[in-house]
Motif scaffolding. Sequence first.
Motif, PDB file in Angstrom:
ATOM      1  N   ILE A  76      -0.966  -7.711  -3.327  1.00  0.00           N
ATOM      2  CA  ILE A  76       0.348  -7.109  -3.015  1.00  0.00           C
ATOM      3  C   ILE A  76       1.345  -7.123  -4.143  1.00  0.00           C
ATOM      4  CG2 ILE A  76       2.285  -7.373  -1.522  1.00  0.00           C
ATOM      5  CD1 ILE A  76       0.525  -8.212   0.786  1.00  0.00           C
ATOM      6  N   ALA A  77       1.251  -8.231  -5.019  1.00  0.00           N
ATOM      7  CA  ALA A  77       2.224  -8.349  -6.308  1.00  0.00           C
ATOM      8  C   ALA A  77       1.750  -7.369  -7.292  1.00  0.00           C
ATOM      9  CB  ALA A  77       2.279  -9.967  -6.712  1.00  0.00           C
ATOM     10  N   ILE A  78       0.661  -7.170  -7.376  1.00  0.00           N
ATOM     11  CA  ILE A  78      -0.072  -6.301  -8.458  1.00  0.00           C
ATOM     12  C   ILE A  78       0.475  -4.922  -8.055  1.00  0.00           C
ATOM     13  CG2 ILE A  78      -1.982  -5.224  -9.410  1.00  0.00           C
ATOM     14  CD1 ILE A  78      -3.440  -7.936  -9.192  1.00  0.00           C
ATOM     15  N   VAL A  79       0.263  -4.637  -6.781  1.00  0.00           N
ATOM     16  CA  VAL A  79       0.652  -3.107  -6.237  1.00  0.00           C
ATOM     17  C   VAL A  79       2.123  -2.962  -6.320  1.00  0.00           C
ATOM     18  CG1 VAL A  79       0.833  -1.381  -4.218  1.00  0.00           C
ATOM     19  CG2 VAL A  79      -1.339  -2.884  -4.950  1.00  0.00           C
ATOM     20  N   LEU A  80       3.026  -4.133  -6.092  1.00  0.00           N
ATOM     21  CA  LEU A  80       4.453  -3.929  -6.108  1.00  0.00           C
ATOM     22  C   LEU A  80       5.007  -3.733  -7.596  1.00  0.00           C
ATOM     23  CD1 LEU A  80       5.740  -6.318  -3.439  1.00  0.00           C
ATOM     24  CD2 LEU A  80       5.996  -3.771  -3.225  1.00  0.00           C
ATOM     25  N   THR A  81       4.311  -4.482  -8.526  1.00  0.00           N
ATOM     26  CA  THR A  81       4.780  -4.204  -9.848  1.00  0.00           C
ATOM     27  C   THR A  81       4.473  -2.950 -10.450  1.00  0.00           C
ATOM     28  OG1 THR A  81       4.084  -6.608 -10.195  1.00  0.00           O
ATOM     29  CG2 THR A  81       4.159  -5.293 -12.230  1.00  0.00           C
ATOM     30  N   ALA A  82       3.203  -2.390  -9.981  1.00  0.00           N
ATOM     31  CA  ALA A  82       2.705  -0.957 -10.316  1.00  0.00           C
ATOM     32  C   ALA A  82       3.802  -0.217  -9.872  1.00  0.00           C
ATOM     33  CB  ALA A  82       1.450  -0.676 -10.078  1.00  0.00           C
TER      34      ALA A  82
END
Length: 590
Positions: A76-82
């Motif tokens: 989720i953190a990776i997706v939000l950062t993207a």
Amino acid sequence: MEHIKDSSKKRDKSRPKVTMVKAFKTIIWPKRNLVFIGLVLIVIRSLAGLVLPWQSKVLLDDVVPSKDASQLFSLIAIVLTAILIQAITSFSLTRILSVQAQYLISELRAQVQKKVLSLPISFFDNTKSGALVSRIMSDVEGVRNLIGTGLVQLVGGTFTAIVSLIILIKLNPWMTLFVFIPLSIFGYIALRAFKYIRPVFRKRGKINAEVKGRLTETLAGVRVIKAFNAEEQENRVFEKGVDKLYQNVKKSLTATALMTSSSTFLIGVATTGIMGIGGYYMIQSDMTTGDFLFFTLILGFMIAPIVQMSNIGSQLTEALAGLDRTEELMNMTAEEDNQDRIIQLEQLNGEIVFDNVSFAYEEDKEVLHNISFKAPAGSVTALVGSSGSGKSTIAGLSATFLNPKSGIVTIDNQDLSKVKLSSYRQHLGVVLQDEFLFEGTIRENIMFPRPNATETELENAVKAAYVNEFTDRFDKGLETLIGERGIKLSGGQRQRLAIARAILADPKIIILDEATSNLDTESEALIQKSLNQLVKDRTTIVIAHRLSTIKKADQILVIESGHIVERGTHDELIAQGGRYYDLYTYQAKI
């Protein structure tokens, strides 16, 4: 008629076309630093967009089966950062490229307007002002698609499609090949459609300019239209123009609709095939659910830009068509570009000589025949004759608005056709019969030729032309708004304002197209006094309609059918009892 059609076709073929390569060199390359930053941001945004489908595969194939909550939070953190990176890069792209595109549009408009004003009077005589407004304001707008949103979509879409294609081939080459076939067919259809659309867009710009030109004339002449109860007639003319524009738009919409419908059908075929092939692979356990979802999402990333290309292609085609018309205008020869004009007038006495001058507006239709006369510096030369005799043409030649067909016009023994126009016109003042005034205040109109004139100089010009005689009655005086073309003033007031403007300009040479013709008797008496001051020590050429106003002229030229039939002073011509005598005695009876 056939000859005219053939020649126009030849002109169309020889007309320069703006290609993407030429547009790149002249528009994009000079802004290469900003464009490079924009391209880097586009790449970052496109890569960030691929994170979501990739992490969707990880979710289905790794996270869910392993029931790993910590990995879920990381995902989720990776997706939000993207997503955050996408938002930041999108904002930056708008600020860098879209804003730069708008700046470029304003810059181009200024260049085109500057070019238009540099063109000879003959160009404006044959072109509607509304059409020119359209060419200056509308034709350059397509630039935003070359360096703004269109460039972002084109480059970003192409990059995303290529990266997506590489991923798809690695995932499943056979499924990718199945998709590639209908997409290739769509690409062929799109290219054919763009080739058809470009001339349609080019023609649309011309029609649009014609319609706007007529509309501008209609609004400017609304009093005449209403006076002659011609509203219906004007409505029909405008409706015909609008329908012509509609028919043109319909053609481009048909081509666009063909691309859209073909893309819908072909992509639908590809999607259906993917469902069947993907379903078969999953049944055979050759593909995981995550792989299929990943393939489907990445396929969307590849197809969406390709479909979007049809819209981008239309935008770029329209942009190039507009730039075609802009380049056509920019390639026209300006007045000052004449290589023969090399003489710079440093000082001016103001002696004008016509030596055997002939002139024709159309081939083999001369309106002046071998005109010869001398207007000594500081003298007043009056031109008299019936309407259409050639008086205004002589004035136009004196003002350098026209050039002789044969013969020579000199200023202080210098060939006027070889003199730099700016060095001559800075000493020239013109007062026309139907004087043009700008929307604004009385002060702004008088100070138009010399915006930096002192208050004392302004007051002297106002008093000399008796403008204060009516401005003193206005609540706001010189700050009174006069409306478009000075509509809020009477004819006499407009004329006095124009004379005040000429007095403030303080020219060496004055051309008057009967400045008292619009005045009542009282105003004429006032203006005649100010005109006597205006022409003092200045070379003056006056087109006279009221012969009573030119009794004191140094010489009077009687023009008939393009010939000087009589010349002399008022008293001399009256004594001759010829054409001037007939005109003068006829007006005296009236």
